[in-house]
Design a protein around this motif. Structure first.
Motif: not given
Length: 253
Positions: A48-63
């Motif tokens: 994922a790009t930096d922008a995508w991670i910034e917007n969706h990190q909280a939606d991803l499981p921790a692992h």
């Protein structure tokens, strides 16, 4: 973990069926598709790009193993004409056994469906109408090809495709449940006595319809009528559109 040239090449090769079979991996692309599937498959990598991670990190499981990449990197790995800023590499799951047919089970069966977009759309329709299992002939398109996965919009995580000798399987199942198929010489769908609680709905190849081998196991031949009767019209319906009409009628209260 960083994106290496070898990993980028391996991911790009998953667009080909042979590499998916050999590696046991497939790709899902796009925000909706990835977020709808991330909890249902074992994820090897998420690019994922930096922008995508910034917007969706909280939606991803921790692992989930996230690898930051550029949009250019994704374009080099993607098989889509318009690559999205996120793509996940998943392990292909083992196919579960087809559940035993009972008095409340409705299946869809696909005979040589070739177009990935059609297959993905049909899977999405089955998800909408509460059908969890699809029978498919061995020469139906690969459910884990990128275009099919993309077209399912996440439904691939809830609907299971069972590749089989379709004619033989339908011959076995018709002993305990009705098998419906669409034919130009069939009975009008809207005037036919159909069992909405159980059965198998067979949809045929885009150009040739249901093959003779599979047709021999169909117990109820149905027609989706054009309107008004007798007017010049298109030769046939797109198979995904026809599937939607059939499922809507079978799920009608």
């Amino acid at each position: 973990m960083e994106l290496t040239a070898a990993l980028r090449k391996q991911t790009a090769q998953l667009a080909k069926a042979r590499h998916r079979r050999e590696s046991g991996l497939f790709v899902a692309e796009g925000t909706k598709c990835v977020l709808d599937t991330i909890d249902n498959f074992n994820c090897r990598h998420l690019f994922a790009t930096d922008a995508w991670i910034e917007n969706h990190q909280a939606d991803l499981p921790a692992h989930v193993p996230v690898i930051k990449v550029t949009q250019s990197d994704i374009e080099r790995m993607s098989s889509l004409s318009t690559p999205q800023p996120v793509m996940a590499v998943y392990e292909i799951p083992a196919t579960p056994e087809l559940p035993e047919a009972d008095g409340h089970t409705l299946f869809v069966a696909l005979d040589r469906i070739q177009d990935p977009g059609n297959l993905g759309t049909i899977i999405r329709l089955c998800d909408w109408f509460g059908i969890n299992h699809i029978l498919a002939s061995h020469d139906t398109a690969d459910v884990f090809s990128p275009k099919v996965v993309q077209a399912t919009m996440g439904a691939i995580s809830r609907v299971c495709l069972h590749y089989c000798n379709l004619a033989a399987e339908l011959h076995r199942l018709r002993q305990c449940m009705p098998v419906y198929g669409t034919f130009l010489d069939g009975s009008n769908l809207y005037g036919s006595d159909i069992d909405r609680s159980r059965g198998i709905i067979v949809m045929g190849n885009e150009g040739n319809g249901i093959s003779p081998e599979v047709a021999s196991s169909v117990s109820h031949r149905l027609l989706i009528p054009s309107y008004p009767p007798g007017n010049p019209t298109s030769e046939s319906l797109n198979v995904a559109t026809a599937t939607a009409i059939m499922l809507a009628e079978f799920r009608r209260p």
